[in-house]
Motif scaffolding. Structure first.
Motif, PDB file in Angstrom:
ATOM      1  N   GLN A 167       0.845  -1.189   0.000  1.00 48.30           N
ATOM      2  CA  GLN A 167       0.000   0.000   0.000  1.00 48.30           C
ATOM      3  C   GLN A 167       0.881   1.241   0.000  1.00 48.30           C
ATOM      4  O   GLN A 167       1.817   1.357   0.799  1.00 48.30           O
ATOM      5  N   LEU A 168       0.560   2.178  -0.908  1.00 47.25           N
ATOM      6  CA  LEU A 168       1.319   3.417  -1.029  1.00 47.25           C
ATOM      7  C   LEU A 168       0.378   4.606  -0.896  1.00 47.25           C
ATOM      8  O   LEU A 168      -0.805   4.521  -1.233  1.00 47.25           O
ATOM      9  N   ALA A 169       0.913   5.724  -0.430  1.00 45.28           N
ATOM     10  CA  ALA A 169       0.170   6.978  -0.371  1.00 45.28           C
ATOM     11  C   ALA A 169       1.190   8.107  -0.392  1.00 45.28           C
ATOM     12  O   ALA A 169       2.384   7.906  -0.171  1.00 45.28           O
ATOM     13  N   ARG A 191       9.194   9.667   9.620  1.00 46.67           N
ATOM     14  CA  ARG A 191       8.693   9.968  10.963  1.00 46.67           C
ATOM     15  C   ARG A 191       8.519   8.715  11.796  1.00 46.67           C
ATOM     16  O   ARG A 191       8.689   8.738  13.012  1.00 46.67           O
ATOM     17  N   ALA A 192       8.135   7.614  11.150  1.00 48.90           N
ATOM     18  CA  ALA A 192       7.926   6.356  11.881  1.00 48.90           C
ATOM     19  C   ALA A 192       8.159   5.201  10.922  1.00 48.90           C
ATOM     20  O   ALA A 192       7.933   5.317   9.718  1.00 48.90           O
ATOM     21  N   ALA A 193       8.615   4.077  11.482  1.00 46.65           N
ATOM     22  CA  ALA A 193       8.879   2.895  10.665  1.00 46.65           C
ATOM     23  C   ALA A 193       8.748   1.657  11.537  1.00 46.65           C
ATOM     24  O   ALA A 193       8.761   1.730  12.773  1.00 46.65           O
ATOM     25  N   ALA A 194       8.590   0.518  10.883  1.00 46.80           N
ATOM     26  CA  ALA A 194       8.523  -0.758  11.605  1.00 46.80           C
ATOM     27  C   ALA A 194       9.058  -1.856  10.701  1.00 46.80           C
ATOM     28  O   ALA A 194       8.899  -1.807   9.477  1.00 46.80           O
ATOM     29  N   PRO A 244       1.064  -5.189   3.852  1.00 44.72           N
ATOM     30  CA  PRO A 244       0.011  -5.849   4.642  1.00 44.72           C
ATOM     31  C   PRO A 244       0.465  -7.148   5.292  1.00 44.72           C
ATOM     32  O   PRO A 244      -0.158  -7.609   6.241  1.00 44.72           O
ATOM     33  N   LYS A 245       1.539  -7.752   4.794  1.00 43.93           N
ATOM     34  CA  LYS A 245       2.051  -8.972   5.403  1.00 43.93           C
ATOM     35  C   LYS A 245       2.853  -8.695   6.670  1.00 43.93           C
ATOM     36  O   LYS A 245       3.350  -9.631   7.303  1.00 43.93           O
ATOM     37  N   GLY A 246       2.988  -7.420   7.010  1.00 42.78           N
ATOM     38  CA  GLY A 246       3.645  -7.064   8.261  1.00 42.78           C
ATOM     39  C   GLY A 246       5.147  -7.067   8.219  1.00 42.78           C
ATOM     40  O   GLY A 246       5.798  -6.957   9.265  1.00 42.78           O
ATOM     41  N   ARG A 247       5.744  -7.148   7.032  1.00 40.34           N
ATOM     42  CA  ARG A 247       7.200  -7.191   6.964  1.00 40.34           C
ATOM     43  C   ARG A 247       7.821  -5.831   7.245  1.00 40.34           C
ATOM     44  O   ARG A 247       8.904  -5.750   7.823  1.00 40.34           O
ATOM     45  N   PHE A 248       7.154  -4.757   6.809  1.00 40.69           N
ATOM     46  CA  PHE A 248       7.690  -3.426   7.068  1.00 40.69           C
ATOM     47  C   PHE A 248       6.589  -2.389   6.882  1.00 40.69           C
ATOM     48  O   PHE A 248       5.552  -2.645   6.258  1.00 40.69           O
ATOM     49  N   SER A 249       6.822  -1.204   7.415  1.00 44.33           N
ATOM     50  CA  SER A 249       5.966  -0.052   7.167  1.00 44.33           C
ATOM     51  C   SER A 249       6.804   1.205   7.348  1.00 44.33           C
ATOM     52  O   SER A 249       7.716   1.250   8.179  1.00 44.33           O
ATOM     53  N   LEU A 250       6.482   2.223   6.544  1.00 38.94           N
ATOM     54  CA  LEU A 250       7.176   3.501   6.596  1.00 38.94           C
ATOM     55  C   LEU A 250       6.127   4.597   6.500  1.00 38.94           C
ATOM     56  O   LEU A 250       5.223   4.524   5.667  1.00 38.94           O
TER      57      LEU A 250
END
Length: 694
Positions: free
Chosen positions: A345-347, A405-408, A376-382
Motif C-alpha cells: 500500500q502506497l500513499a 517519521r515512523a517505521a517498523a 500488509p504482510k507485516g514485513r515493514f511499514s514507513l
C-alpha cells in the motif's frame, strides 16, 4: 494473394496517376469511335504491359471500351490488372477488375461500378476526373474511402471504419516487430502533391485497436485512440539516406495496454499522448520527445531510442505522481508482485527521473513528499517519508537525504531517522552511519551500498548493522515468542544481496541469556518471493538455562547450555532439514538441577521414556533432581527426526544422566520420530499442559 476486401485506407490517394493514364487512353479511344462512321456498336481494346507512376504501379493492364452505334447509347468500360502495387503502403493487389456501369463522357470523365480483387467482390468504385478536379469513392457496406483533389489543393482522403488488419504490412514499415489485430480506423488525411517528399497529415480515430509483439512484452486490446498525425518521408540523396519523421498527438480513451511489466486499464478520464520521432539509418527510431499524461496518477515526459525490432535501447524520463496510491493501483502491480510486494500500500506524492541504456539503469532520482509504504504482510511499514535519493552511474552527485517519521520492521517499531546518501563511482552509499531508537535500545546502520545491475553484473546491495541492548521482552511480544527477559545485542558485519539471494559474510553474533548465539553460513534465497529459503549453521555457548526454560514454560533447569545446529534449512520459514545437538556444560561449577516438570517434558520428547533409578510413582515426591549432563540430538530429513542422546543404553539412548540423590535418569527409546509429532510435543510442553506421571 490478398483478400478482395483488404483495400487500405490510403490506397485511393495513389490511384490518380494510374487512373489518369487509363482514362486518357479511354478518352482518346472514345473520341476516335465517336468520330468514326456509324456502323453499329463499337469496342476498343487496349493492352498495357506496365504502368509505373512511382507511388503506384500496375502490370498486365487490359481495358475494354464499348459504345453504341449512335454514340449516344450507354458506354461500358472494363479495366483489369494482373497486379496493382502501392509500394509506400507495402500493398499488392492481385487480379483487380473494375467494370463501369454509368455513361462515360469526355468532360468530365466519370464512371462508377463494381470492383473485384482476387476474383471476389471488393465493393464499388466511382471515379470522376476533370481538368480541375479528381474524385474517387470506394465503398463496401459500412466501409468507405473517398479521395478528392483539385488543382490547387493536396490530395484529401476520408476513410470510414477501415479494418486495421489491412494496414499491417504498412505498419511493419514503421514497427517491424509489431502485429496488428482487431480494430478499425476512421478519419481524414491530406497528402500534398508535386513534392519530392511524401507527407501525410491525418486526423484519425482508432476503435477496438488490438496489437502485440511476438515476445508478448507489448500488447493492447480494445483501445480507442483519437489522434492527429504527421508522417513525412524524405527521399534518399547522395548526402543522406531516406528519413521518416513522425509527429503524433492523441489520447487513449478506453481499453487495456501492456508495456511489460506494466499493465494499464485505461482510466475513464483517458490518457494524453505525444510523440515526436525520426527514423534511423539502421531501421530503428529516435524519439526526441514523448509524453504520457494521466493527470490522476502519472505524468511523464522524456526521450528514447528503439531498434528495428521495436526494442527500447535507451530511455530517459521525468515523472510526477500527485497520488502514489493511484500510481500503485494503475501501473505498479506487474512490477511489485514478482518482487513479492503484490499487496503493498502506497500513499503520498512523488516525482523524479530515471534513465536506461544498453547496459541498464544509468540515472535515478526519486523525491517523496509525506509518503507512506505499508506491507500488509507485516514485513515493514514507513510513514512520513520526505526527501529522496539521487544516483548517477557516470558522474558524482551532491548528497541526498531520505527521512521518515515512523517505521517498523516485522512489527518492531523504529524511531524517526534519516539516511544521507552520496553517489559516486556508479554506486549509492551511506554518507554517514545511522543510529536510531528501537525496542528500548538502538539500531545502528554502519554501512549501506546499492549498485544496480549493469550488463552481465547483477544488482548488488551490501549492508552492515548492529543491535544495541534491545529489550528482549518487547521483542518476544512482537514476534509471538515466549516471554523472555533481558536484553539482546549483536552485530552483522556484512550482508550481501545478489541474484535474489542474501548472504551474511562474517556471521551474526548475538548476546542472549548470558551467553552467545552465533549464526554462520547464513543465506536467504527469494527473501520477498514465493517460498523463501534460509540456510544457516547455529552455535550456542554458555546459555543460561534457568531464564531460557522459564521463558518457554519447560519446567526449570539450571546450568549452562552449549550446542550447535548444522545444515539448517527452512523453506517458507518451516524447518525441512538440520542436524542439531544440545548439551549442558559439564564444566559448569554452579547449580545443576532439573525440575520434576522438566523431567517429564524431556521424557516425552524421547518417546516412551523410561525413568530409571526411582519408581515412577515416587517421582512426584521430589521437586527437582541433580544431574550430571543433559543431551539430546535430532537429525531432520524427509519429515522424520533421527533422535540421539548422551550415550547408548540398551536399545535406547540416555537424555538425562543423573547425579547425587535422589538420582534420576531419562532414557529415550524411539529412534525415529515424526517431525510434526515432535513439534506438537514441544508445543504441549511449553504451553504448560498438566504434568503426567506414569
Amino acid at each position: 494473394m490478398r483478400s478482395p476486401s483488404r483495400m487500405p485506407a490510403l490506397a485511393a490517394s495513389h490511384y490518380r496517376k494510374i487512373l489518369t493514364l487509363l482514362f486518357s487512353a479511354a478518352a482518346l479511344g472514345l473520341a476516335f469511335m465517336l468520330a468514326a462512321p456509324e456502323v453499329g456498336a463499337r469496342e476498343l481494346r487496349v493492352a498495357i504491359e506496365r504502368v509505373d507512376a512511382g507511388t503506384a504501379r500496375a502490370e498486365a493492364v487490359a481495358m475494354r471500351l464499348r459504345t453504341g452505334a449512335t454514340g449516344a447509347e450507354p458506354v461500358g468500360l472494363t479495366v483489369e490488372a494482373g497486379l496493382v502495387a502501392l509500394p509506400a503502403l507495402a500493398l499488392h493487389l492481385d487480379r483487380v477488375a473494375w467494370t463501369c456501369e454509368r455513361v462515360l463522357t469526355l468532360e468530365p470523365l466519370a464512371c462508377e461500378g463494381p470492383l473485384q480483387v482476387g476474383g471476389r467482390s471488393a465493393g464499388r468504385l466511382a471515379v470522376d476526373l476533370s481538368e480541375a478536379r479528381t474524385q474517387a469513392h470506394w465503398s463496401q457496406g459500412r466501409r468507405s474511402i473517398r479521395v478528392d483533389k483539385d488543382l490547387a489543393s493536396p490530395w484529401r482522403v476520408a476513410a470510414q471504419r477501415i479494418p486495421l488488419a489491412w494496414l499491417e504490412d504498412f505498419a511493419k514499415q514503421l514497427w517491424a516487430g509489431g502485429r496488428l489485430g482487431a480494430g478499425t480506423v476512421s478519419g481524414r488525411l491530406t497528402v500534398p502533391a508535386g513534392t519530392p517528399e511524401t507527407r501525410v497529415d491525418a486526423d484519425l480515430r482508432l476503435e477496438g485497436l488490438a496489437f502485440d509483439t511476438p515476445d508478448g512484452l507489448l500488447a493492447g486490446a480494445g483501445l480507442a485512440v483519437p489522434l492527429t498525425l504527421r508522417y513525412v518521408t524524405t527521399p534518399a540523396s547522395a548526402a543522406a539516406p531516406e528519413r521518416t519523421r513522425l509527429t503524433l498527438r492523441g489520447a487513449l480513451k478506453a481499453g487495456e495496454l501492456l508495456v511489460s511489466p506494466i499493465y494499464l486499464a485505461v482510466p475513464a478520464a483517458g490518457v494524453g499522448l505525444q510523440l515526436d520521432a525520426e527514423s534511423e539509418a539502421d531501421g530503428g527510431w529516435r524519439l526526441s520527445h514523448w509524453q504520457w499524461e494521466d493527470a490522476a496518477a502519472l505524468t511523464a515526459v522524456g526521450d528514447a531510442s528503439l531498434d528495428a525490432a521495436g526494442n527500447v535501447t535507451a530511455l530517459a524520463a521525468r515523472w510526477r505522481s500527485p497520488d502514489l496510491a493511484a500510481l500503485r493501483r494503475s501501473y505498479l502491480d506487474g512490477v511489485l508482485a514478482p518482487a513479492g510486494f503484490g499487496e503493498l500500500q502506497l500513499a503520498g506524492q512523488g516525482s523524479g527521473a530515471f534513465g536506461f541504456d544498453a547496459e541498464g539503469l544509468s540515472a535515478l532520482d526519486v523525491d517523496l513528499r509525506d509518503a507512506i509504504a505499508i506491507d500488509p504482510k507485516g514485513r515493514f511499514s514507513l510513514a512520513g517519508l520526505d526527501g529522496g535519493v539521487r544516483w548517477s552511474r557516470d558522474s558524482a552527485l551532491a548528497n541526498s537525504r531520505l527521512a521518515w517519521r515512523a517505521a517498523a520492521l516485522y512489527g518492531i517499531g523504529i524511531e524517526a531517522g534519516q539516511l544521507d546518501f552520496r553517489s559516486s563511482e556508479g554506486q549509492l552509499a551511506l554518507a554517514a552511519p545511522l543510529r536510531t531508537g528501537m525496542l528500548g535500545g538502538h539500531l545502528r546502520l554502519d554501512r549501506l551500498l546499492w549498485r544496480p545491475a549493469r550488463g552481465e553484473a547483477p544488482l548488488r546491495i551490501e549492508m552492515g548493522l548492529a543491535l544495541e541492548a534491545l529489550d528482549l521482552g518487547s521483542l518476544s511480544q512482537r514476534l509471538g515468542w515466549p516471554d523472555f527477559e533481558g536484553t539482546i545485542g549483536g552485530t552483522l558485519p556484512n550482508a550481501l544481496y545478489e541474484r535474489n539471494r542474501v548472504s551474511f559474510e562474517g556471521g551474526l553474533a548475538m548476546q542472549l541469556f548470558g551467553g552467545e548465539v552465533r549464526i554462520d553460513d547464513l543465506a536467504l534465497e527469494r527473501p520477498f518471493g514465493v517460498a523463501p529459503s534460509l540456510a544457516a549453521s547455529v552455535r550456542f555457548q554458555d546459555i543460561d538455562l534457568a531464564p531460557l526454560t522459564g521463558a518457554f514454560g519447560f519446567g526449570e533447569i539450571t546450568g549452562r547450555l552449549d550446542g550447535r545446529i548444522r545444515d539448517l534449512r527452512l523453506v517458507d520459514w518451516t524447518p525441512v532439514a538440520f542436524d542439531a545437538r544440545l548439551l549442558t556444560d559439564r564444566n559448569w561449577e554452579g547449580s545443576r538441577r532439573v525440575s520434576q516438570r522438566a523431567v517429564q517434558d524431556i521424557s516425552d520428547l524421547g518417546g516412551s521414556g523410561l525413568i530409571a533409578g526411582l519408581q515412577a510413582r515416587l517421582l512426584r515426591t521430589f521437586d527437582d533432581f541433580g544431574y550430571d549432563r543433559i543431551g539430546i540430538g535430532c537429525v531432520l530429513k524427509d519429515n522424520r527426526c533421527a533422535m540421539t542422546g548422551l550415550k547408548k543404553r540398551g536399545d535406547g539412548y540416555v537424555i538425562i544422566d543423573g547425579r547425587g540423590l535422589p538420582r534420576i535418569e531419562v532414557v529415550g527409546f524411539r529412534r525415529s520420530v515424526d517431525w510434526p509429532t515432535l513439534v506438537s510435543r514441544l508445543k504441549d510442553a511449553t504451553e504448560g499442559d498438566t504434568l503426567r506421571i506414569e
